[in-house]
Design an enzyme around this catalytic site. Structure first.
Site: not given
Ligand code: PGA
Length: 253
Positions: A13-15, A100, A102, A170, A176, A215, A236-237
């Protein structure tokens, strides 16, 4: 993991990250997958909307899939700035993330809205990745299973099968932050989600992949991916760099 488990999915997930030049990173991921670095796992990259079409063209003929990070519930209409599942399909996406945390936080998305988006994904022949997970307060006050159970019941699309729906657990506090639940805590929640899926979908509930996200890194992926009922990762990251992302997918090599 037994032979009857569904094929694992490692999704990036590149956000709100990535420009056209990010296609180089996509190419590096695809090259690694072609070289067997992801083993048995299916590999998916979900860039921002602006790159879905470009990345889909790049990924054509490669062993990598492209998805999006959200969609509107309706197919078309007067919804300025929104993107429908049909548009994503047309742009070459095969998956879409919905709900998600967010989006649940930044856009106050409710379970009912997430469910409608997931059903839009199915209508457009996209696979819906439905995200659920508790906040730190909810975990600390012992409400994790209540919250996850309510979100699952409220967000699961009608007509869900293992082929069209993926659940991503999640924990919001793990996204993050570098923090992750223990393997035992992950097992407890994933077993609970599996039971909820089987209760709702019968045997088909065994075929729905349940991803862990929050994470995930090359350093912790083997332990997390080895937990019962963990059928892959939503990353994500660490999905922004091909080496890290492939290092995570390598848990399935
Ligand atoms: P993260 O994000 O791996 O940076 O913790 C995961 C996500 O939000 O899908």
């Amino acid at each position: 993991m037994t032979a009857t488990r569904p094929r694992p999915l490692v999704a990036g997930n590149w956000k709100m990250n990535g420009l056209i030049k990010g296609v180089n990173e996509l190419d590096a991921i695809a090259t690694g997958v072609a070289a067997g670095e992801a083993g048995s796992a299916e590999v998916l990259v979900c860039p921002p909307f602006t790159l879905v079409s470009r990345f889909s063209a790049e990924a054509a003929g490669q062993h990598i899939k492209i998805g999006a990070q959200d969609c509107h519930a309706e197919a078309s209409g007067a919804h300025t700035g929104d993107i429908s599942a049909e548009m994503l399909k047309d742009a070459g996406a095969s998956y879409v993330i919905v709900g998600h945390s967010e989006r649940r936080t930044d856009h106050a998305e409710t379970d009912a809205q997430v469910k409608a988006k997931a059903e839009a994904a199915l209508r457009a022949h996209l696979v819906a990745i439905v995200c659920i997970g508790e906040t730190r307060n909810e975990r600390e006050s012992g409400k994790t299973l209540d919250v996850v159970g309510t979100q699952l019941a409220g967000s699961l699309p009608a007509g869900a099968t293992g082929a069209n729906t993926v659940i991503a657990y999640e924990p919001v506090w793990a996204i993050g932050t570098g923090l992750t639940p223990t393997a035992a805590d992950v097992k407890q929640v994933h077993d609970f989600i599996r039971a909820g899926l089987v209760e709702r979908l019968g045997d088909e509930g065994h075929n729905v992949r349940i991803l862990y996200g929050g994470s995930v890194k090359p350093a912790n992926c083997v332990e997390l991916m080895g937990v019962d009922n963990v059928d892959g990762a939503l990353v994500g990251g660490a999905s922004l760099k091909a080496a890290d992302f492939l290092g995570i997918a390598a848990a399935y090599r």
